[in-house]
Design an enzyme around this catalytic site. Sequence first.
Site, PDB file in Angstrom:
ATOM      1  CG  HIS A  31      -0.267   0.252   2.521  1.00  0.00           C
ATOM      2  ND1 HIS A  31      -0.033   1.515   3.016  1.00  0.00           N
ATOM      3  CD2 HIS A  31       0.242  -0.609   3.437  1.00  0.00           C
ATOM      4  CE1 HIS A  31       0.581   1.419   4.191  1.00  0.00           C
ATOM      5  NE2 HIS A  31       0.762   0.141   4.469  1.00  0.00           N
ATOM      6  CB  CYS A  32       1.024   4.268  -1.888  1.00  0.00           C
ATOM      7  SG  CYS A  32      -0.599   4.539  -2.645  1.00  0.00           S
ATOM      8  CB  ALA A  33       0.059   8.111   1.119  1.00  0.00           C
ATOM      9  NE  ARG A  35      -3.126   5.906  -5.137  1.00  0.00           N
ATOM     10  CZ  ARG A  35      -2.194   6.198  -6.035  1.00  0.00           C
ATOM     11  NH1 ARG A  35      -2.219   5.617  -7.216  1.00  0.00           N
ATOM     12  NH2 ARG A  35      -1.245   7.061  -5.757  1.00  0.00           N
TER      13      ARG A  35
END
Length: 478
Positions: A31-33, A35
């Site tokens: 995961h990113c910030a 999504r």
Amino acid sequence: MSKNNTSKYNEAAKDVVHLIGGKENIQGAAHCATRLRIVLKDNDKMDLKAIEQVEHVKGAFVAGDQLQIIFGAGIVNNVFEVFKVEAGIADMSLSDVKEQSTKKQNPFQRGIKALSDVFVQIIPGLLAAALLMGITGLLGQPGVFGERSVVEMYPSITGINRFFQIMSTGIFTILPLLVVYSATKRFGGNPVLGLVIGAIMLHPDLGNAFAVASGDANAEQINILGLNIELVGFQGGIIVALMMGLVVAKLDQFFNKKVPDMIKLFLAPLLTVTLSGLLLFVIIGPLGRTLADYLTYSLMWGTENLGVIGFILFAGVQQIVVITGLHHVIGAVEAQLLADTGFNFIMPLMSVALMGQGGAVLGYLFLRWKDDKARQIGVSSFGSLLFGISEPALFGINLKYKFPLIAGCLGATFGGAYVYFLNVTALGFGATAIPGIAIVATQGGGHLHYLIANILAIVMGFIFTVAYAKIKKPSYEV
């Protein structure tokens, strides 16, 4: 992570695993910030429309062979903690997920991605230098804050401005060296050998490329085994540097396989550097210079002969290019343009292209404000656009419903025309939208006109979106 923080996301995580074809269909996830990013073995097994209806999900789209599910900052961390248990997967970094998605791409897509990766490590330094260049422009350019420059009004800061000038130009004097290093590393070679070739490209005993081209210096000629070699440096040779990175990496891999282990330590690097250097001066250098010249001349020809039409077309179609993934190669074009001319007129056009899509998102929000799910997706997407990330807006809204995409492209054309007529340019690349302000050239009130061009694209994208919806009354069912 406490259980209480994650338990309320259990059902969402289970639903996502089920709707993507089960845990056996997962190739990797991270995961990113904002999504959850998943690489699937078979994208046909997922139900994208159903995923968007899962609780807490604010949108979902596929980009770069990754399924990206928008949950929002903070929430995505909690969802992932539950998801990885439900899916039975180990922790992966974003780079691991990107590597997995790259394996699914065809050779052309991998090549374009590789070009983009070369500049990823360099861009922070370029942004820092461009920002410092912008500061020196504000301090030293007359007409920014009055008839006299800030330095003329306050001579005590002359030393500071001179310091900033030196700091801002440092990276550009060794940019080919950095590109060879990064390219060699990206293509699987020893990056130190890339540094060696980069240093050779800029060796002080070689004639300066700019001085030789202008006639202010003569190039030394030597003969090696019947080959006439002109000893000219490669200042500004970004295309040559990219090509040499690939050459060094492939030769390094070849000689490390073929040279016996007993003598590999000294012979393999020797052969790699020697043959790379010969190819640099005999084949790659002349070929790369020719390609770079054609590239720059083509761009300049377009601006001089197509005029505002060329700017309008670029701004209008740039985000459609993003959908195809081919936009990654633009960084190399911008770098070469900067090396040859000192300015980058492409960045402002890319920014207004983004903001045109942003205006379309705002139009979509205006039309569907009472729909909670649509409002969540729209606000999140527009926030990403302000910082130069268009994929959530493109795949979550504009491309899905089609008419906002076209409306955004039309809105961008107005921003592109404004960029042309007001001559808005940049001193670097790698940033657009709000971060792009840092690298806008100050000439002729550049920062103000950059903001106006972007706002104009937003307004027109909004107007076209709302106008179409009011006239055609499109369905939001997909």
